[in-house]
Design a protein around this motif. Structure first.
Motif, PDB file in Angstrom:
ATOM      1  N   HIS A 257      -9.924  -5.406 113.009  1.00 27.86           N
ATOM      2  CA  HIS A 257      -8.534  -5.645 112.613  1.00 27.86           C
ATOM      3  C   HIS A 257      -7.748  -4.346 112.750  1.00 27.86           C
ATOM      4  N   VAL A 258      -6.717  -4.361 113.597  1.00 27.17           N
ATOM      5  CA  VAL A 258      -5.822  -3.216 113.771  1.00 27.17           C
ATOM      6  C   VAL A 258      -4.396  -3.688 113.522  1.00 27.17           C
ATOM      7  N   SER A 259      -3.507  -2.736 113.275  1.00 26.60           N
ATOM      8  CA  SER A 259      -2.111  -3.099 113.029  1.00 26.60           C
ATOM      9  C   SER A 259      -1.240  -1.861 113.131  1.00 26.60           C
ATOM     10  N   ASP A 260       0.031  -2.060 113.461  1.00 23.74           N
ATOM     11  CA  ASP A 260       1.042  -0.999 113.435  1.00 23.74           C
ATOM     12  C   ASP A 260       0.610   0.221 114.242  1.00 23.74           C
ATOM     13  N   LEU A 261       0.318   0.000 115.529  1.00 20.03           N
ATOM     14  CA  LEU A 261      -0.059   1.117 116.398  1.00 20.03           C
ATOM     15  C   LEU A 261       1.127   2.031 116.688  1.00 20.03           C
ATOM     16  N   HIS A 262       2.323   1.481 116.776  1.00 21.09           N
ATOM     17  CA  HIS A 262       3.561   2.255 116.942  1.00 21.09           C
ATOM     18  C   HIS A 262       3.465   3.288 118.068  1.00 21.09           C
ATOM     19  N   LEU A 263       2.950   2.847 119.220  1.00 24.12           N
ATOM     20  CA  LEU A 263       2.957   3.649 120.444  1.00 24.12           C
ATOM     21  C   LEU A 263       2.079   4.894 120.384  1.00 24.12           C
ATOM     22  N   ASN A 264       1.197   5.003 119.412  1.00 25.22           N
ATOM     23  CA  ASN A 264       0.339   6.185 119.330  1.00 25.22           C
ATOM     24  C   ASN A 264      -0.736   6.105 120.413  1.00 25.22           C
ATOM     25  N   PRO A 265      -0.710   6.986 121.409  1.00 23.90           N
ATOM     26  CA  PRO A 265      -1.705   6.906 122.488  1.00 23.90           C
ATOM     27  C   PRO A 265      -3.113   7.220 122.017  1.00 23.90           C
ATOM     28  N   ALA A 267      -4.564   5.972 119.537  1.00 21.59           N
ATOM     29  CA  ALA A 267      -5.197   4.805 118.924  1.00 21.59           C
ATOM     30  C   ALA A 267      -6.157   4.117 119.891  1.00 21.59           C
ATOM     31  N   TRP A 268      -5.795   4.062 121.183  1.00 18.97           N
ATOM     32  CA  TRP A 268      -6.595   3.277 122.125  1.00 18.97           C
ATOM     33  C   TRP A 268      -8.008   3.821 122.324  1.00 18.97           C
ATOM     34  N   PRO A 269      -8.213   5.128 122.538  1.00 18.16           N
ATOM     35  CA  PRO A 269      -9.597   5.607 122.682  1.00 18.16           C
ATOM     36  C   PRO A 269     -10.445   5.330 121.446  1.00 18.16           C
ATOM     37  N   THR A 270      -9.831   5.429 120.268  1.00 13.03           N
ATOM     38  CA  THR A 270     -10.574   5.166 119.040  1.00 13.03           C
ATOM     39  C   THR A 270     -10.934   3.688 118.930  1.00 13.03           C
ATOM     40  N   ILE A 271      -9.969   2.814 119.237  1.00 14.03           N
ATOM     41  CA  ILE A 271     -10.248   1.374 119.213  1.00 14.03           C
ATOM     42  C   ILE A 271     -11.365   1.035 120.193  1.00 14.03           C
ATOM     43  N   ARG A 272     -11.292   1.613 121.381  1.00 13.18           N
ATOM     44  CA  ARG A 272     -12.305   1.323 122.395  1.00 13.18           C
ATOM     45  C   ARG A 272     -13.689   1.786 121.934  1.00 13.18           C
ATOM     46  N   THR A 273     -13.752   2.943 121.277  1.00 14.60           N
ATOM     47  CA  THR A 273     -15.039   3.443 120.787  1.00 14.60           C
ATOM     48  C   THR A 273     -15.605   2.536 119.706  1.00 14.60           C
ATOM     49  N   VAL A 274     -14.748   2.088 118.780  1.00 17.01           N
ATOM     50  CA  VAL A 274     -15.214   1.192 117.715  1.00 17.01           C
ATOM     51  C   VAL A 274     -15.682  -0.134 118.309  1.00 17.01           C
ATOM     52  N   MET A 465      -8.307   1.250 110.383  1.00 15.10           N
ATOM     53  CA  MET A 465      -8.701  -0.023 110.982  1.00 15.10           C
ATOM     54  C   MET A 465      -9.886  -0.557 110.198  1.00 15.10           C
ATOM     55  N   SER A 466     -10.201  -1.825 110.391  1.00 14.07           N
ATOM     56  CA  SER A 466     -11.283  -2.445 109.625  1.00 14.07           C
ATOM     57  C   SER A 466     -12.138  -3.314 110.530  1.00 14.07           C
ATOM     58  N   VAL A 467     -13.450  -3.288 110.270  1.00 13.58           N
ATOM     59  CA  VAL A 467     -14.386  -4.188 110.937  1.00 13.58           C
ATOM     60  C   VAL A 467     -14.744  -5.288 109.944  1.00 13.58           C
ATOM     61  N   LEU A 468     -14.470  -6.531 110.319  1.00 11.34           N
ATOM     62  CA  LEU A 468     -14.722  -7.684 109.450  1.00 11.34           C
ATOM     63  C   LEU A 468     -15.981  -8.403 109.923  1.00 11.34           C
ATOM     64  N   TYR A 469     -16.861  -8.722 108.977  1.00 17.62           N
ATOM     65  CA  TYR A 469     -18.117  -9.401 109.300  1.00 17.62           C
ATOM     66  C   TYR A 469     -18.060 -10.833 108.769  1.00 17.62           C
ATOM     67  N   PHE A 470     -18.186 -11.800 109.676  1.00 16.85           N
ATOM     68  CA  PHE A 470     -18.223 -13.213 109.304  1.00 16.85           C
ATOM     69  C   PHE A 470     -19.627 -13.752 109.573  1.00 16.85           C
ATOM     70  N   ASP A 471     -20.115 -14.592 108.660  1.00 13.52           N
ATOM     71  CA  ASP A 471     -21.439 -15.172 108.866  1.00 13.52           C
ATOM     72  C   ASP A 471     -21.337 -16.398 109.765  1.00 13.52           C
ATOM     73  N   ASP A 472     -22.467 -17.062 109.959  1.00 10.52           N
ATOM     74  CA  ASP A 472     -22.480 -18.218 110.857  1.00 10.52           C
ATOM     75  C   ASP A 472     -21.639 -19.372 110.320  1.00 10.52           C
ATOM     76  N   ALA A 473     -21.411 -19.380 109.000  1.00 14.44           N
ATOM     77  CA  ALA A 473     -20.554 -20.413 108.407  1.00 14.44           C
ATOM     78  C   ALA A 473     -19.078 -20.033 108.490  1.00 14.44           C
ATOM     79  N   LYS A 474     -18.779 -18.923 109.174  1.00 15.33           N
ATOM     80  CA  LYS A 474     -17.413 -18.438 109.391  1.00 15.33           C
ATOM     81  C   LYS A 474     -16.745 -17.987 108.096  1.00 15.33           C
ATOM     82  N   LYS A 475     -17.556 -17.521 107.161  1.00 15.25           N
ATOM     83  CA  LYS A 475     -17.052 -16.973 105.914  1.00 15.25           C
ATOM     84  C   LYS A 475     -17.110 -15.449 105.981  1.00 15.25           C
ATOM     85  N   LEU A 476     -16.088 -14.809 105.438  1.00 16.87           N
ATOM     86  CA  LEU A 476     -16.072 -13.353 105.416  1.00 16.87           C
ATOM     87  C   LEU A 476     -17.181 -12.852 104.501  1.00 16.87           C
ATOM     88  N   GLN A 477     -18.054 -12.020 105.038  1.00 15.75           N
ATOM     89  CA  GLN A 477     -19.216 -11.547 104.305  1.00 15.75           C
ATOM     90  C   GLN A 477     -19.040 -10.105 103.825  1.00 15.75           C
TER      91      GLN A 477
END
Length: 531
Positions: A257-265, A267-274, A465-477
């Motif tokens: 989950h990312v938000s409000d990048l506001h043209l910061n260049p 951000a993209w290398p970090t997003i790609r690494t994550v 930024m945040s990494v969200l983990y959902f289980d097989d039942a599609k519930k946030l874990q």
């Protein structure tokens, strides 16, 4: 004793009178010529000044501006740049009795539109401004010479009624104008532009320029620290495997989950690494990927196609329809505008912000928090809720830009993702009689560090930024909150939070009770890796 007769003495007085007459005639001729000479100079100068005052101006285009350049007689040479209605700035640019005035007028609509529509237009315009200015000054110089000579000739004809003397007046005006230009060219001071004198509202310009320079210097630190940031994100991934539920989430769904990048260049290398290190299945962007929503900014979103995973996006209040269209053209990008899609095993519903308020002077959380605006934002969530219900199948995740839209989605989907606030918040919506299972709202901070605005304070805004983990039942874990230190800081922290399941009801009566509000069980913060 000899006596001189009158006849012998008579020639001497006659010769004296003749020489006296010659001397008087010569003196009169010299005086007359001297007078004519000074009269010609005086008339030439008067004609020169009149000509300069009446005609020493030229219209020119400087970038998208329509500008008027003019020369005026002055006791000392300088350049004045007038910016109506803000004021003027004065530059001690040269010596000599001429002042150069540049008055910036209106923006040419056609050139401005072409500038905005062409992604490379701004860069090209900045490169041609100097050429435009030089061409304008050259044209103004030729015009000034012409009108000064013409003015001197016309005044000479009116005064002397002689074409010869009028021509001499024109010659004097030409010599004076040429020598004045020579003095100005020989004494030009290019460095003087760094120390202008301001008038009017532009008196605040030194502080503004100073802030801009400081921001630019701070922003340059991103490039110096980017390698360290990316390296630390990679190193922190090895620590993630030691956190709780790592074994359980291996087979689930991972969403970044990312938000409000506001043209910061940065951000993209970090997003790609994550994305690569955390084995992300899809990226969700809850808006404000740009600042002004203009066509030139659309090139910023080109990095989406390099991520290699689905990129689900909704508009923020800084994003325009042009921005959304640019995102939609990228490979793997999905733009949601009040619709529901299935992505990476999750049913995701989203709607863009109903406002378009790109003014940076407006606070990030504001854009005007009037009752009317809040109702407008809430109604966006209500429209998305109606769309989900009409689809006949519940959504697993709902996307809104402003968390004020979330209450309208309470109970419609279990997890609501938002942004807009530029800081992270986790909240549970209230349990209501008709909402036994309330929704959880995860508000992301600014993945772009609030753009350039994040550099204005003493402490730069961190990238989040945040990494969200959902289980097989599609519930946030669980979810990992990743925070990268602001400008010039390579510190990276990660905090994992495990979402506890609702506790079963202990009631033995025939009527089941509503489930209690789920609680959050945070785990200790991972210490940042070394820089």
């Amino acid at each position: 004793m000899d006596h001189v007769t009158p006849q012998e003495d008579e020639p001497k007085p006659r010769r004296a009178r003749m020489w006296s007459a010659v001397r008087r005639a010569a003196a009169s001729r010299f005086t007359r010529r001297t007078g004519v000479f000074f009269a010609i100079i005086g008339v030439a100068l008067v004609g020169l000044v009149v000509g300069v005052l009446l005609g020493a101006r030229a219209q020119t285009d400087i970038g998208p501006f329509q500008a008027e350049m003019s020369l005026r007689p002055a006791t000392s040479g300088e350049t004045e740049v007038v910016v109506p209605p803000l004021g003027a700035l004065h530059i001690d640019s040269h010596d000599g009795p001429l002042r150069l005035t540049v008055r910036l007028g209106a923006l040419d609509q056609g050139r401005t539109q072409a500038l905005i529509s062409d992604p490379s237009g701004i860069t090209r315009a900045s490169q041609t401004v100097v050429d435009d200015l030089q061409a304008g000054i050259l044209r103004l110089g030729f015009r000034t010479v012409s009108v000064s000579v013409l003015g001197a000739v016309v005044i000479g004809l009116l005064v002397f009624r002689s074409t010869r003397r009028a021509a001499w007046c024109g010659g004097v005006a030409l010599a004076v104008t040429a020598s004045t230009f020579g003095i100005a060219a020989g004494t030009i001071r290019p460095d003087s532009i760094e120390q202008p004198r301001y008038e009017g509202l532009l008196v605040n310009a030194p502080a503004i320029v100073g802030d801009a320079r400081r921001i630019a210097q701070d922003y340059g630190k991103y490039a110096d620290q980017l390698k360290a940031i990316v390296a630390n994100v990679s190193r922190i991934y090895t620590t993630v495997n030691k956190l709780p539920i790592s074994d359980q989430v291996d087979g689930g769904i991972r969403i970044l989950h990312v938000s409000d990048l506001h043209l910061n260049p940065s951000a993209w290398p970090t997003i790609r690494t994550v994305v690569e290190q955390f084995d992300i299945d899809a990226v969700i962007d809850t808006g404000d990927i740009t600042d002004w929503g203009s066509e030139p900014e659309a090139t910023y979103v080109g990095s989406i196609s390099l991520l290699g995973v689905p990129y689900v996006y909704i508009r923020g209040n800084h994003d325009s329809a042009v921005t959304a269209a640019a995102v939609g053209r990228q490979r793997d990008a999905i733009v949601l505008e009040n619709r529901v899609v299935d992505v990476a095993g999750l049913r995701i519903a989203g709607i863009g912000d109903p406002r378009f308020t790109p003014d940076k002077e407006t606070s990030p959380t504001g854009s005007g928090r009037s009752r009317q605006v809040i109702e407008q934002v809430y109604d966006a969530g209500a429209r998305l809720a109606a769309t989900i219900k009409a689809s006949g199948k519940p959504a697993d995740v709902c996307l809104v830009h402003d968390p004020e839209s979330a209450p309208a989605l309470n109970g419609v989907c279990p997890t609501i993702l938002a942004g807009h606030l530029h800081h992270r918040e986790i909240r549970m919506l209230p349990t209501l009689p008709n909402v036994p299972n309330p929704s959880r709202v995860l508000v992301e901070g600014s993945t772009g560090g609030a753009g350039l605005r994040g550099l204005e304070g003493e402490q730069p805004t961190p990238l989040q930024m945040s990494v969200l983990y959902f289980d097989d039942a599609k519930k946030l874990q669980a979810y990992d909150d990743i925070q990268l230190g602001g400008t010039g800081q390579a510190q990276v922290t990660l905090n994992r939070t495990v979402v506890e399941r609702p506790r079963p009801s202990t009631s033995t009566g025939p009527t089941p009770t509503s489930s209690p509000t789920p609680t959050l069980s945070p785990t200790p913060t991972v210490p940042p890796p070394g820089n």
